[in-house]
Design an enzyme around this catalytic site. Sequence first.
Site, PDB file in Angstrom:
ATOM      1  CB  CYS A  65      -0.864  -0.023   1.253  1.00 40.23           C
ATOM      2  SG  CYS A  65      -1.802   1.475   1.539  1.00 40.23           S
ATOM      3  CB  SER A  67       0.314   3.229   4.491  1.00 40.40           C
ATOM      4  OG  SER A  67      -0.975   3.525   4.077  1.00 40.40           O
ATOM      5  CG  HIS A  70       4.096   7.537   2.686  1.00 41.05           C
ATOM      6  ND1 HIS A  70       2.838   8.049   2.600  1.00 41.05           N
ATOM      7  CD2 HIS A  70       4.758   7.973   1.575  1.00 41.05           C
ATOM      8  CE1 HIS A  70       2.716   8.761   1.496  1.00 41.05           C
ATOM      9  NE2 HIS A  70       3.870   8.722   0.856  1.00 41.05           N
ATOM     10  CG  HIS A  94      -2.571  -2.280   5.664  1.00 42.45           C
ATOM     11  ND1 HIS A  94      -1.363  -1.679   5.407  1.00 42.45           N
ATOM     12  CD2 HIS A  94      -3.464  -1.677   4.865  1.00 42.45           C
ATOM     13  CE1 HIS A  94      -1.529  -0.736   4.496  1.00 42.45           C
ATOM     14  NE2 HIS A  94      -2.804  -0.722   4.130  1.00 42.45           N
ATOM     15  CD  GLU A  95      -3.549  -2.586   0.523  1.00 46.61           C
ATOM     16  OE1 GLU A  95      -3.225  -3.148  -0.547  1.00 46.61           O
ATOM     17  OE2 GLU A  95      -3.623  -1.363   0.641  1.00 46.61           O
ATOM     18  CD  GLU A 189      -7.293  -1.713   3.500  1.00 47.39           C
ATOM     19  OE1 GLU A 189      -7.496  -0.747   4.237  1.00 47.39           O
ATOM     20  OE2 GLU A 189      -6.517  -1.627   2.518  1.00 47.39           O
TER      21      GLU A 189
HETATM   22 ZN   LIG Z   1      -3.573   0.380   2.575  1.00 53.12          ZN
END
Ligand SMILES: [Zn+2]
Length: 386
Positions: A65, A67, A70, A94-95, A189
Amino acid sequence: MKGLVLSAQWEPRSGYRVSPFEKSTGKAVEGFNVWRHPKLELVEIPQPSPGPGEVLLRVRACGVCGSDIHFYEHDADDYILYPGLTKFPAVIGHEFSGEILEIGPGPQGERFSVGDRVTVEEMVWCGHCRTCRDGFPNHCENLEEIGFTIDGAMAEAIVVPAKLCWPIDAIFERYADEDTAWEVAATTEPTCVAYNGVFERAGGFRPGAYVVVYGAGPIGLGAIQLAKAAGASKVIAFEVSEVRRRLAEAVGADHVFDPVETPAAAAVMDITHGEGADLSVEAAGAPEKTIPQMEETLAVNGKIAVIGRAAKRVPMYLERFQVRRSQLFGAQGHSGHGIFPSVIRLLGSGLIDNAKIITARFPLSRALDALEKATHREDGKIIIRP
Ligand SMILES: [Zn+2]
Ligand SMILES: [Zn+2]
């Protein structure tokens, strides 16, 4: 087992006031003001075991992702770029989709069996705070986030609360190839984030509407497909990356432009015969550029859904919102409101085909290469396969 762990030093920038909440929980509310000298390493970590209400999953696919990028990138003072809620060290990711290996004690796991295939909400809402009890889990006061404040899924296995798991059998019915099904399930997600913004927060639109999507990363590509599936007569997309413009076309956008070459407002007014956009979606995280274009192109009753994140102030001419009877909706998260099961059904029906947006795959052993590739921002979704 192996996991991609992000560690960093708790060194609040001079001038950043650490709140009592941050002190007592060790969670930084504004990650980029606190976490310094980030280090991402694929290391050997103990396999967790599920406690009450939890399940252990074998991770089968995990998306990269924005994020995560980052966390990989850092600024000149060596702080992470991710601005939000974070606690390290933690496995990121997280996906994801996975297979249930073990079910912890308690009634919450009872609806599942070992071997079930699921995808998982990233937001660990508590269910007992005021906002959760009011039906707004995306704004939980005791939020934990998988891959941000607790261990995530760029690992061989993960323990998650059973209450966050959703069966993905519908996706396996759609894709004959099991690898594709696991990978598509891992894109649930980000599509849910788009769904929450477009339908739950902004209230959607009537069939026949003109929808404009700014930014064709994974969230924007989700918004384009959702808009087509819900009957938008025209979907117009703006995206600076050429690869992503091609993906926007591939998933069904009717008109796709590079906003650097084609000023957005003029194009939207031309294509909509002067009527403007019924719904504009901010999925670029560049509101200083996109909001003025959206404001100029508001249809009467027009809506703006703000999904992309940006820690910036944007001037707005509110007179325009009054004259055009318009509204702007802030959206965060993906939980509750039937969003996960609805998106799984859409992926299962083929109304959304996220197989088209997956552009690269890496084994977990090369997770850092996957993140490096993602920094070029030329891909749709990059998937890591443990
Ligand atoms: Zn994400
Ligand atoms: Zn809560």
